[in-house]
Design a protein around this motif. Structure first.
Motif, PDB file in Angstrom:
ATOM      1  N   UNK A 107       7.223   1.069 -10.030  1.00  0.00           N
ATOM      2  CA  UNK A 107       5.798   1.356 -10.114  1.00  0.00           C
ATOM      3  C   UNK A 107       5.168   1.024  -8.769  1.00  0.00           C
ATOM      4  N   UNK A 108       4.327   1.934  -8.273  1.00  0.00           N
ATOM      5  CA  UNK A 108       3.765   1.750  -6.933  1.00  0.00           C
ATOM      6  C   UNK A 108       2.261   1.571  -7.002  1.00  0.00           C
ATOM      7  N   UNK A 109       1.739   0.920  -5.965  1.00  0.00           N
ATOM      8  CA  UNK A 109       0.305   0.694  -5.850  1.00  0.00           C
ATOM      9  C   UNK A 109      -0.288   1.829  -5.013  1.00  0.00           C
ATOM     10  N   UNK A 137       5.134   6.308 -10.310  1.00  0.00           N
ATOM     11  CA  UNK A 137       6.497   5.779 -10.397  1.00  0.00           C
ATOM     12  C   UNK A 137       7.408   6.577  -9.459  1.00  0.00           C
ATOM     13  N   UNK A 138       8.155   5.871  -8.643  1.00  0.00           N
ATOM     14  CA  UNK A 138       9.136   6.517  -7.775  1.00  0.00           C
ATOM     15  C   UNK A 138      10.527   6.179  -8.279  1.00  0.00           C
ATOM     16  N   UNK A 178       5.130   5.962   2.150  1.00  0.00           N
ATOM     17  CA  UNK A 178       5.090   7.183   1.348  1.00  0.00           C
ATOM     18  C   UNK A 178       6.471   7.823   1.276  1.00  0.00           C
ATOM     19  N   UNK A 179       6.612   8.745   0.336  1.00  0.00           N
ATOM     20  CA  UNK A 179       7.877   9.418   0.041  1.00  0.00           C
ATOM     21  C   UNK A 179       7.735  10.877   0.431  1.00  0.00           C
ATOM     22  N   UNK A 180       8.581  11.323   1.369  1.00  0.00           N
ATOM     23  CA  UNK A 180       8.419  12.680   1.907  1.00  0.00           C
ATOM     24  C   UNK A 180       9.778  13.292   2.212  1.00  0.00           C
ATOM     25  N   UNK A 181       9.837  14.620   2.198  1.00  0.00           N
ATOM     26  CA  UNK A 181      11.068  15.338   2.500  1.00  0.00           C
ATOM     27  C   UNK A 181      11.520  15.060   3.933  1.00  0.00           C
ATOM     28  N   UNK A 204       0.856  -1.188   0.000  1.00  0.00           N
ATOM     29  CA  UNK A 204       0.000   0.000   0.000  1.00  0.00           C
ATOM     30  C   UNK A 204       0.894   1.241   0.000  1.00  0.00           C
ATOM     31  N   UNK A 205       0.702   2.107  -0.967  1.00  0.00           N
ATOM     32  CA  UNK A 205       1.506   3.326  -1.060  1.00  0.00           C
ATOM     33  C   UNK A 205       0.594   4.550  -1.037  1.00  0.00           C
ATOM     34  N   UNK A 206       1.149   5.629  -0.538  1.00  0.00           N
ATOM     35  CA  UNK A 206       0.387   6.878  -0.386  1.00  0.00           C
ATOM     36  C   UNK A 206       0.978   7.915  -1.322  1.00  0.00           C
TER      37      UNK A 206
END
Length: 311
Positions: A213-215, A200-201, A237-240, A189-191
């Motif tokens: 590729x993320x869900x 895409x990350x 999730x991806x965050x600063x 699970x990705x946010x």
């Protein structure tokens, strides 16, 4: 206008000294220069200001009235210069600062309060927006900005290269495990949120780019909401680092895929120009630079120490 002021000063000195020679001596000018300037002033006014002979001089009625105005004008000019001299050294007035909402709420507000406490005559206005604000058009003195700056007319001072961090809550990782490669993100699970809501990350591993590729289990338009979802165990999730550093430090979030580096976005202090910068802008820029560099070092050092990911 400058020439006019010179002539007004000469006329005032002639009136107070009682002679052209006396005025020339006080001003350090030749008698010829004083006489010529006075004649130019009378020609522009269209009236005689002084009655003068080789033995004595006296002001005409017009000269007396004009002299009263000259005294007031010259006094105001001196006062204006004194005010400007004062403003070149004192930190006061109104300072307008803009920053992204997260950075402004989490860091800028506190350092602005600290800076104003040191300089009580200063008023600080915070303009928080995730949009890129036109500093000149909006009358902004200083900005904190992420990313590469396109406008070469701006003065930018580098604070830090702030990386993006992939992380999740310990509860999520207990329930679903931790991905061991970026490709494994498709099963998690990705946010996704805001302008980074791409499916895409991007990563770097051993000098090579890796795309995953993320869900997208959750989509939202606000970074704070995305973090709240992650803290609640909603996913990865991806965050600063600026936004999640303290949560990584206290263990409420855990870094994942630690072997893979993520993109970084430089943070700058930006202002429209550096020439004749007001003390309030220059000193606040220095203070913000020092404070935020200290915060960044604290975040990155302690976040790395608390990185409990086996990857």
């Amino acid at each position: 206008m400058i020439d006019n002021l010179v002539e007004l000063t000469i006329f005032d000195k002639v009136a107070s000294a009682g002679s052209l020679t006396g005025a020339a001596n006080e001003l350090g000018l030749s008698l010829a220069v004083v006489s010529k300037r006075l004649a130019t002033l009378e020609a522009r006014m269209g009236v005689r200001l002084l009655n003068r002979t080789t033995r004595r001089q006296s002001m005409t009625q017009e000269g007396e009235r004009f002299h009263l105005h000259c005294v007031r004008i010259l006094a105001e000019v001196q006062q204006a210069e004194a005010v400007m001299q004062h403003s070149r050294t004192d930190i006061n007035g109104h300072l307008r600062v803009t920053a992204p909402r997260m950075l402004g709420t989490r860091y800028l507000a506190a350092l602005a309060a600290q800076f104003q406490a040191m300089h009580p005559a200063l008023r600080i206005e915070l303009v928080l927006s995730d949009d890129v604000v036109d500093l000149v058009e909006q009358g902004i003195d200083l900005a904190l900005r992420f990313g590469v700056l396109d406008d070469s007319t701006m003065t930018a001072r580098h604070i830090a290269d702030s990386e993006l961090v992939l992380c999740a809550a310990p509860d999520y990782l207990r329930r679903f495990g931790s991905p061991d490669t970026p490709a494994a993100l498709s099963a998690h699970n990705c946010i996704l949120y805001g302008t980074r809501g791409t499916r895409h990350w991007l990563f770097q591993h051993e000098g090579k780019p890796v795309s995953a590729e993320v869900n997208a289990t959750f989509l939202c338009n606000d970074g704070n909401a995305a973090k709240a979802l992650a803290l609640a165990g909603g996913g990865i999730f991806l965050k600063s680092i600026w936004d999640v550093g303290s949560e990584l430090r206290d263990g409420r979030l855990v870094r994942v895929l630690g072997r893979y580096s993520t993109p970084s976005a430089p943070l700058h202090v930006v202002y429209p120009h550096a020439l004749h910068l007001a003390p309030r802008v220059r000193h606040f820029a220095d203070y913000a630079l020092k404070s935020l560099r200290g915060e960044w070092e604290l975040l990155t050092d302690k976040a790395s120490a608390r990185d409990r990911s086996p990857n």
